[in-house]
Write an enzyme that holds these catalytic residues in place. Structure first.
Site, PDB file in Angstrom:
ATOM      1  N   LYS A 178      27.308 -35.610 -10.174  1.00  0.00           N
ATOM      2  CA  LYS A 178      28.518 -34.743 -10.011  1.00  0.00           C
ATOM      3  C   LYS A 178      28.727 -35.082  -8.579  1.00  0.00           C
ATOM      4  CE  LYS A 178      30.087 -30.089  -9.637  1.00  0.00           C
ATOM      5  NZ  LYS A 178      29.767 -28.774  -9.865  1.00  0.00           N
ATOM      6  N   TYR A 215      24.521 -19.979  -5.110  1.00  0.00           N
ATOM      7  CA  TYR A 215      22.885 -20.014  -5.788  1.00  0.00           C
ATOM      8  C   TYR A 215      21.884 -18.948  -5.215  1.00  0.00           C
ATOM      9  CZ  TYR A 215      24.607 -23.965  -8.391  1.00  0.00           C
ATOM     10  OH  TYR A 215      25.407 -24.852  -9.137  1.00  0.00           O
ATOM     11  N   HIS A 275      23.718 -30.616  -2.823  1.00  0.00           N
ATOM     12  CA  HIS A 275      24.918 -30.064  -2.368  1.00  0.00           C
ATOM     13  C   HIS A 275      25.069 -30.479  -0.988  1.00  0.00           C
ATOM     14  CE1 HIS A 275      25.021 -26.441  -5.236  1.00  0.00           C
ATOM     15  NE2 HIS A 275      25.381 -27.289  -5.734  1.00  0.00           N
ATOM     16  N   ARG A 289      20.641 -30.245 -12.855  1.00  0.00           N
ATOM     17  CA  ARG A 289      21.738 -29.878 -13.903  1.00  0.00           C
ATOM     18  C   ARG A 289      21.283 -30.844 -14.972  1.00  0.00           C
ATOM     19  NH1 ARG A 289      24.362 -31.795  -9.338  1.00  0.00           N
ATOM     20  NH2 ARG A 289      25.925 -30.039  -8.347  1.00  0.00           N
ATOM     21  N   HIS A 332      22.434 -23.760 -16.613  1.00  0.00           N
ATOM     22  CA  HIS A 332      22.789 -23.618 -15.279  1.00  0.00           C
ATOM     23  C   HIS A 332      21.889 -22.468 -14.840  1.00  0.00           C
ATOM     24  CE1 HIS A 332      25.390 -25.460 -12.506  1.00  0.00           C
ATOM     25  NE2 HIS A 332      25.555 -24.502 -11.850  1.00  0.00           N
ATOM     26  N   ARG A 344      19.232 -23.463 -12.499  1.00  0.00           N
ATOM     27  CA  ARG A 344      19.659 -23.931 -11.094  1.00  0.00           C
ATOM     28  C   ARG A 344      19.545 -22.830 -10.047  1.00  0.00           C
ATOM     29  NH1 ARG A 344      21.557 -28.675  -9.349  1.00  0.00           N
ATOM     30  NH2 ARG A 344      23.198 -27.981  -8.054  1.00  0.00           N
TER      31      ARG A 344
END
Length: 171
Positions: free
Chosen positions: A45, A151, A142, A20, A116, A119
């Site tokens: 995050k 994604y 994640h 990110r 983004h 990613r």
């Protein structure tokens, strides 16, 4: 240019590692273990520390920036401002702006406006390279596979090569 070297190294971190923008902004000089080829990312995050293998091309871009582009500063931040306030840590807004300007220079400003997309690109590249969904989730930081699934993309061209024709369809 020195700013170009910085921005290229940032882009490599985004696209090769799926980081990110805020993760790149938080990289410190100590984040890179050159002997082991590992980049340690403090994932804000998910509030986790993730260690990722540093691809050679990304590492080389960072080395070029550190040796030839980075201004002299006492800041421990990996990426810093080249204009006032020179040497201060580059924040996520600076990273987003640099990538937005790169998109515009490439004629892609109308299609892409944020970091983004890198990613998503990293996830699709991992998927097409044969990585499992769990591996993709680990790289992206994640905890759940469901988050990583957003994604990835269905490879329609690949499916067409293995699917049978629809009954009654023209070949």
């Amino acid at each position: 240019t020195p700013i170009g070297q910085r921005d290229y190294a940032i882009a490599r971190c985004l696209i090769d590692l799926g980081l990110r923008g805020c993760d790149v902004a938080n990289l410190m000089l100590e984040s890179v273990d050159w002997r082991s080829g590992i980049l340690t990312v403090e994932n804000r995050k998910g509030r986790r520390v993730v260690q990722l293998p540093l691809p050679a091309q990304t590492g080389q871009a960072i080395v070029n920036y550190l040796r030839h582009g980075r201004p002299v500063t006492t800041s421990r931040a990996l990426f810093v401002h080249h204009e006032a306030p020179i040497g201060d840590s580059l924040h996520v807004t600076g990273i987003r702006g640099a990538m937005r300007r790169a998109f515009e220079r490439c004629g892609l400003g109308g299609q892409f406006c944020n970091t983004h997309v890198f990613r998503h690109t990293a996830a699709v590249r991992l998927q097409r390279g044969g990585s499992s969904l769990k591996e993709i989730a680990d790289v992206l930081g994640h905890r759940s596979l469901e988050s990583a699934m957003s994604y990835t993309r269905v490879d329609l061209a690949g499916l067409r090569t293995v699917s049978l024709p629809w009954p009654g369809a023209r070949s």
